[in-house]
Design a protein around this motif. Structure first.
Motif, mmCIF file in Angstrom:
data_model
loop_
_atom_site.group_PDB
_atom_site.id
_atom_site.type_symbol
_atom_site.label_atom_id
_atom_site.label_comp_id
_atom_site.label_asym_id
_atom_site.label_seq_id
_atom_site.Cartn_x
_atom_site.Cartn_y
_atom_site.Cartn_z
ATOM 1 N N TYR A 48 0.798 -1.298 -0.134
ATOM 2 C CA TYR A 48 -0.047 0.129 0.019
ATOM 3 C C TYR A 48 0.722 1.453 0.024
ATOM 4 C CZ TYR A 48 -3.658 3.418 1.528
ATOM 5 O OH TYR A 48 -4.190 4.575 1.575
ATOM 6 N N PRO A 49 1.285 1.871 -1.380
ATOM 7 C CA PRO A 49 1.977 3.108 -1.236
ATOM 8 C C PRO A 49 1.703 4.215 -0.167
ATOM 9 C CG PRO A 49 1.651 2.288 -3.231
ATOM 10 C CD PRO A 49 0.583 1.307 -2.454
ATOM 11 N N GLY A 50 0.543 4.151 0.102
ATOM 12 C CA GLY A 50 -0.133 5.510 0.918
ATOM 13 C C GLY A 50 0.207 5.379 2.167
ATOM 14 N N VAL A 51 1.265 4.495 2.744
ATOM 15 C CA VAL A 51 1.825 4.521 4.056
ATOM 16 C C VAL A 51 2.831 5.725 4.062
ATOM 17 C CG1 VAL A 51 1.703 1.926 4.605
ATOM 18 C CG2 VAL A 51 3.624 2.831 3.291
ATOM 19 N N LEU A 52 3.275 6.098 2.836
ATOM 20 C CA LEU A 52 4.361 7.249 2.958
ATOM 21 C C LEU A 52 3.474 8.454 2.872
ATOM 22 C CD1 LEU A 52 7.134 5.962 1.089
ATOM 23 C CD2 LEU A 52 6.884 5.989 3.504
ATOM 24 N N GLU A 53 2.170 8.781 2.638
ATOM 25 C CA GLU A 53 1.551 9.688 2.328
ATOM 26 C C GLU A 53 0.860 10.314 3.669
ATOM 27 O OE1 GLU A 53 -1.995 11.767 -0.850
ATOM 28 O OE2 GLU A 53 -2.208 9.508 -0.081
ATOM 29 N N ALA A 54 0.517 9.381 4.774
ATOM 30 C CA ALA A 54 0.060 9.811 5.886
ATOM 31 C C ALA A 54 0.950 10.715 6.600
ATOM 32 C CB ALA A 54 -0.391 8.468 6.604
ATOM 33 N N SER A 55 0.500 11.717 7.307
ATOM 34 C CA SER A 55 1.413 12.660 8.007
ATOM 35 C C SER A 55 2.004 11.762 9.483
ATOM 36 C CB SER A 55 0.580 14.086 8.547
ATOM 37 O OG SER A 55 -0.331 13.417 9.591
ATOM 38 N N ASN A 56 2.797 12.457 9.671
ATOM 39 C CA ASN A 56 3.745 11.934 10.654
ATOM 40 C C ASN A 56 2.815 11.792 12.105
ATOM 41 O OD1 ASN A 56 6.052 11.892 9.319
ATOM 42 N ND2 ASN A 56 7.093 13.531 10.417
ATOM 43 N N GLU A 57 1.976 12.690 12.385
ATOM 44 C CA GLU A 57 1.143 12.952 13.413
ATOM 45 C C GLU A 57 -0.049 11.612 13.345
ATOM 46 O OE1 GLU A 57 3.200 16.258 13.011
ATOM 47 O OE2 GLU A 57 2.001 15.481 11.588
ATOM 48 N N LYS A 58 -0.550 11.457 12.107
ATOM 49 C CA LYS A 58 -1.424 10.518 11.891
ATOM 50 C C LYS A 58 -1.016 9.143 12.118
ATOM 51 C CE LYS A 58 -4.942 8.801 8.656
ATOM 52 N NZ LYS A 58 -5.563 8.951 7.262
ATOM 53 N N ILE A 59 0.306 8.735 11.505
ATOM 54 C CA ILE A 59 0.750 7.580 11.807
ATOM 55 C C ILE A 59 0.850 7.052 13.228
ATOM 56 C CG2 ILE A 59 3.086 6.342 11.184
ATOM 57 C CD1 ILE A 59 3.476 8.009 8.870
ATOM 58 N N ALA A 60 1.399 8.131 14.148
ATOM 59 C CA ALA A 60 1.618 8.035 15.499
ATOM 60 C C ALA A 60 0.148 7.810 16.326
ATOM 61 C CB ALA A 60 2.393 9.230 16.145
ATOM 62 N N ALA A 61 -0.720 8.410 15.806
ATOM 63 C CA ALA A 61 -1.953 8.467 16.735
ATOM 64 C C ALA A 61 -2.628 7.268 16.068
ATOM 65 C CB ALA A 61 -2.865 9.488 15.881
ATOM 66 N N ILE A 62 -2.633 6.755 14.862
ATOM 67 C CA ILE A 62 -3.029 5.319 14.591
ATOM 68 C C ILE A 62 -2.351 4.243 15.080
ATOM 69 C CG2 ILE A 62 -3.467 3.707 12.480
ATOM 70 C CD1 ILE A 62 -4.160 6.010 10.736
ATOM 71 N N MET A 63 -1.025 4.168 15.257
ATOM 72 C CA MET A 63 -0.411 3.143 15.769
ATOM 73 C C MET A 63 -0.634 3.188 17.392
ATOM 74 S SD MET A 63 1.433 1.465 13.678
ATOM 75 C CE MET A 63 2.278 0.456 14.384
ATOM 76 N N ASP A 64 -0.768 4.363 18.002
ATOM 77 C CA ASP A 64 -0.978 4.623 19.593
ATOM 78 C C ASP A 64 -2.434 3.684 19.812
ATOM 79 O OD1 ASP A 64 -0.381 5.426 22.386
ATOM 80 O OD2 ASP A 64 -2.214 6.517 21.699
ATOM 81 N N PHE A 65 -3.351 4.190 19.086
ATOM 82 C CA PHE A 65 -4.819 3.600 19.289
ATOM 83 C C PHE A 65 -4.744 2.154 18.960
ATOM 84 C CE2 PHE A 65 -8.984 2.244 17.954
ATOM 85 C CZ PHE A 65 -9.749 2.982 18.966
#
Length: 453
Positions: A279-296
């Protein structure tokens, strides 16, 4: 006839000599010229500022800034331009924004410069409301040359996309397409994709949504296509183009920062690239969104970090609208013994319709009150999208978020606390709302966390 340039230069040299020789003994000759010029300029700017404030409602500060780019001594041309825009349905606010973006439009000749451009777009099937929207979001079209820029670029886009309406959509999504030299910076890149086996239909489909990604220096675009191909992407699949677009949109420093975020959650560089291939979109998400999704998902839901790496498309879903509501809802079903477990894909990779069938309708007879709340939340979100043309404005987003949080509080908390109107409920609501949205609401004011009050 052939001696005129030389004669003019000779006169200019002599005049310069006179001015320079007299500047010490008779400085008033030079100062008078400067003062006259400055006085005329100040008078023109003063009239312009006054006009912008009184006619268009500019603030004094904004009017002063705009007046640096446009000067006029009479209201004739500006009045004609404003009347021209008003006749085509533009509001005062829209006109003010257009002029703020393109101040020189106030000095244009309506009949010679503006009207022909309007007539051209109308001849291509653009309706008046569409044209108003197009010009509002892209006022630079009114300042481009019709013959040298608008018509050639539009024809090239229409031929590529095989539709005038799609060409208009592309222009609206990327305002820089019109003045861009498409022969130099777009068409060679389209040819590169064709030469590497990318189907025409996929090129056109992706160009409709990401026109800017196809406009760049051809040599760099070739390097990106080569790199994507060497990574093992199949040119026949849409993922190939998605990968090209990601490399085009995300700079190397930004990509490195995203890698650092994923590595903090235990992903190796190889696992990040494997997720990118899926899924190439893993590099499109913002750093904040990546961290928030992983944390949840890891800390709140209990999923293993590497499990998420195997299903990376979750980073394309909305945290507030999909991941958090569905995750907490599924956890509550689990706590009530209605389900034994749940998979990541079943929760977050399905449409709303499929999710409702699997997790809502299926248990309607066992927990009707609980499931009714989720249905109400879904209905409200649907109505909000309809009212906002599927692009939620800030008030609609806030209303939607408030409702989702109230639903979640009612679901999770015991009845004694989770009743609507309960004071403790309100306190918890504000805490949860602040945590999820970064906005604190107090005395009907919205304060974004981190802003000075």
């Amino acid at each position: 006839m052939f001696n005129r340039p030389g004669r003019s230069i000779s006169v200019l040299i002599r005049l310069s000599h006179i001015v320079m020789n007299n500047i010490s003994s008779k400085p008033f000759l030079f100062l008078r010229v400067r003062c006259i010029s400055k006085t005329c300029s100040d008078a023109s700017q003063s009239f312009t500022v006054s006009y912008l404030i009184n006619k268009l409602g500019f603030s004094p500060e904004s009017a002063l800034v705009v007046s640096k780019y446009v000067h006029f001594k009479t209201p004739d041309k500006p009045d004609n331009v404003i009347a021209f825009l008003e006749k085509r349905g533009f509001s005062e606010t829209q006109i003010r924004q257009i002029i703020k973006t393109r101040p020189t439009l106030l000095c244009y000749d309506v009949e010679k410069t503006l009207l022909p451009k309007i007539q051209f777009f109308q001849s291509r099937g653009v309706s008046s409301p569409e044209l108003s929207k197009l010009l509002y979001y892209n006022p630079r079209l009114l300042s481009c040359s019709l013959q040298k820029q608008i018509i050639p670029c539009f024809n090239q886009l229409s031929n590529l996309l095989q539709s005038d309406s799609k060409a208009i959509t592309a222009i609206r999504r990327n305002p820089y397409l019109i003045p861009c030299k498409l022969d130099a910076y777009m068409l060679p890149n389209i040819k590169t994709l064709r030469d590497n086996g990318v189907p025409e239909s996929k090129i056109i489909s992706m160009f409709n949504y990401h026109p800017r990604s196809f406009v760049m220096h051809p040599d760099r675009f070739k390097e990106i296509v080569k790199e994507v191909k060497e990574m093992g992407f199949n040119p026949l699949l849409l993922k190939f183009l998605l990968a090209v677009i990601m490399f085009r949109k995300v700079s190397k420093p930004a990509m490195e920062r995203k890698f650092d975020v994923y590595k903090k959650w235990g992903w190796s560089e190889q696992e990040i690239w494997e997720a990118f291939r899926k899924y190439p979109g893993v590099l499109e998400a913002s750093n904040e969104k990546i961290a928030a999704i992983m944390d949840f998902l890891v800390n709140k839901m209990g999923f293993q970090s590497l499990l998420i790496a195997n299903q990376p498309s979750i980073f394309g879903r909305s945290l507030e609208k999909v991941i958090v509501p569905r995750g907490l809802f599924a956890q509550d079903l689990l706590s009530k013994g209605l389900i034994k477990d749940f998979r990541l894909s079943a929760l977050f990779h399905t449409s709303e319709k499929v999710f409702v069938q699997k997790f809502v309708n299926r248990y309607e007879d066992k927990a009707p009150a609980l499931l009714k709340l989720y249905k109400e939340k879904m209905d409200l979100a649907y109505l909000s999208c309809l009212k906002c043309n599927c692009e939620m404005s800030l008030p609609c987003r806030l209303t939607y978020q408030c409702f989702v949080i109230l639903v979640l509080i009612t679901i999770i908390l015991p009845p004694s606390i989770g009743r609507v109107g309960n004071r403790e409920n309100k306190v918890i609501f504000f805490k949860v709302y602040t945590g999820l949205t970064g906005v604190w609401i107090e005395d009907k004011q919205q304060i974004h966390i981190g802003e000075e009050v």
